[in-house]
Write an enzyme that holds these catalytic residues in place. Structure first.
Site, PDB file in Angstrom:
ATOM      1  N   ASP A 140      52.939  31.263  29.780  1.00 46.47           N
ATOM      2  CA  ASP A 140      52.814  31.140  31.180  1.00 46.47           C
ATOM      3  C   ASP A 140      54.154  31.037  31.628  1.00 46.47           C
ATOM      4  O   ASP A 140      55.180  31.061  30.919  1.00 46.47           O
ATOM      5  CB  ASP A 140      52.211  29.581  31.581  1.00 46.47           C
ATOM      6  CG  ASP A 140      51.699  29.643  32.746  1.00 46.47           C
ATOM      7  OD1 ASP A 140      52.244  29.598  33.698  1.00 46.47           O
ATOM      8  OD2 ASP A 140      50.355  29.361  32.905  1.00 46.47           O
TER       9      ASP A 140
ATOM     10  N   LYS B  84      42.253  42.668  41.889  1.00 42.63           N
ATOM     11  CA  LYS B  84      41.195  42.332  40.893  1.00 42.63           C
ATOM     12  C   LYS B  84      40.109  43.424  40.749  1.00 42.63           C
ATOM     13  O   LYS B  84      39.446  43.637  39.659  1.00 42.63           O
ATOM     14  CB  LYS B  84      40.367  41.212  41.730  1.00 42.63           C
ATOM     15  CG  LYS B  84      41.244  40.029  41.612  1.00 42.63           C
ATOM     16  CD  LYS B  84      41.654  39.479  40.002  1.00 42.63           C
ATOM     17  CE  LYS B  84      41.985  38.032  40.091  1.00 42.63           C
ATOM     18  NZ  LYS B  84      42.414  37.567  38.640  1.00 42.63           N
TER      19      LYS B  84
ATOM     20  N   TYR C 257      45.098  40.556  46.550  1.00 39.34           N
ATOM     21  CA  TYR C 257      44.306  40.056  45.424  1.00 39.34           C
ATOM     22  C   TYR C 257      42.851  40.924  45.353  1.00 39.34           C
ATOM     23  O   TYR C 257      42.790  41.308  44.070  1.00 39.34           O
ATOM     24  CB  TYR C 257      43.817  38.466  46.065  1.00 39.34           C
ATOM     25  CG  TYR C 257      43.295  37.896  45.067  1.00 39.34           C
ATOM     26  CD1 TYR C 257      43.855  36.975  44.044  1.00 39.34           C
ATOM     27  CD2 TYR C 257      41.821  37.532  45.109  1.00 39.34           C
ATOM     28  CE1 TYR C 257      43.146  36.327  43.145  1.00 39.34           C
ATOM     29  CE2 TYR C 257      41.034  36.892  44.043  1.00 39.34           C
ATOM     30  CZ  TYR C 257      41.896  36.272  43.092  1.00 39.34           C
ATOM     31  OH  TYR C 257      41.178  35.439  42.130  1.00 39.34           O
TER      32      TYR C 257
END
Length: 272
Positions: A37, A172, A168
């Site tokens: 992460d 995606k 976004y």
């Protein structure tokens, strides 16, 4: 003995939210985990991102299942950093890699200046993850499964004409192209590649003042409701709902499933 005993899973964005749920589910089924992460803030993201303490919490929870875990801070935008984290993990966990969950992502939906950051994290970061991981998977020769965590915004035109939101949706959608190319090219090695498309999930990415405000605005404009218009009467899914779908995809129960876009969305896409 779980269905994934002896296998190793590489999960990005594992410090909290969906990433932590994936790590815990796969660990509970017997897999050892390589978790990465960023654990840092990105300037264009208006809500708090995960911290080193969050990643430490994931480590503790995974270890409580009895699984092993190798965790490190790495930025998916940095291909070399991803490669190093993965190599260190596989070396410590027996030189094998069976599962990849490309989960790391950001959603600065209302941020006008976030286009490039969203593309870099949500699209280039996924490409980096798969490109780095597929080579050891092929080398180790055990086949495997790669799952890309997309969104309903990767199947329908959900969004608003703002840089972060358009970026976004573009990222995606782009993940579907990545998935389909690798599903074809890696099939000869018995490596399956699929994408999962959740509706809103109850994680810190959604459950923050900035994102809630944006969702309410989109709902009002579309005459929908704050539940984003799911067909089933549920406002948001839980991370464990997505993790269960990921587990199915990486398990032998889905051994002939590859190249699919799997909505886990309470009927959101079907209503469109």
């Amino acid at each position: 003995m779980g269905g994934l005993t002896g296998k190793v899973a590489f999960i990005t964005g594992a410090a909290r939210g969906q990433g932590r749920a994936h790590a815990l589910k796969l660990a509970s089924e017997g897999a050892d985990i390589i978790a990465v992460d960023l654990c840092d803030q990105i300037d264009s993201v208006p809500y708090p991102l995960a911290t080193p303490d969050d990643l430490d919490a994931t480590v503790k929870l995974v270890e409580e299942t009895g699984a092993r875990i190798v965790a490190s801070q790495a930025d998916v935008r940095d291909r070399d950093a991803v490669k190093t984290a993965l190599r260190q993990g596989t070396e410590k966990l027996g030189n094998r890699l069976d599962i990849v969950v490309a989960n790391a992502g950001i959603a600065p939906m209302a941020a006008a200046d976030a286009w490039q950051d969203v593309i870099d994290v949500n699209l280039t970061g996924v490409y980096n993850t798969v490109d780095v991981a597929m080579k050891p998977m092929v080398k180790f020769g055990n086949g495997g499964s790669i799952v890309l965590i997309s969104s309903v915004a990767g199947l329908v035109g959900l969004g608003a004409p703002v840089g972060g939101s358009v970026g976004y949706a573009a990222a995606k959608h782009g993940m579907v192209g990545i998935m389909r190319v690798y599903a074809n090219s890696l099939a000869q090695y018995s490596i399956r590649v699929n994408s999962v498309h959740p509706a809103g999930v109850n994680t810190p990415m959604i459950d923050n003042d900035f994102t809630r405000s944006w969702l309410e605005g989109v709902a009002q404009e579309s005459q929908g409701g704050p539940d984003m218009g799911n067909a089933l009467p549920v406002q948001a899914l839980e991370p464990e709902d997505i993790a269960n779908a990921v587990f199915w995809l990486v398990s032998d129960a889905a051994r002939y499933v590859t190249g699919v876009t799997l909505p886990v969305d309470a009927g959101y896409v079907n209503k469109r």
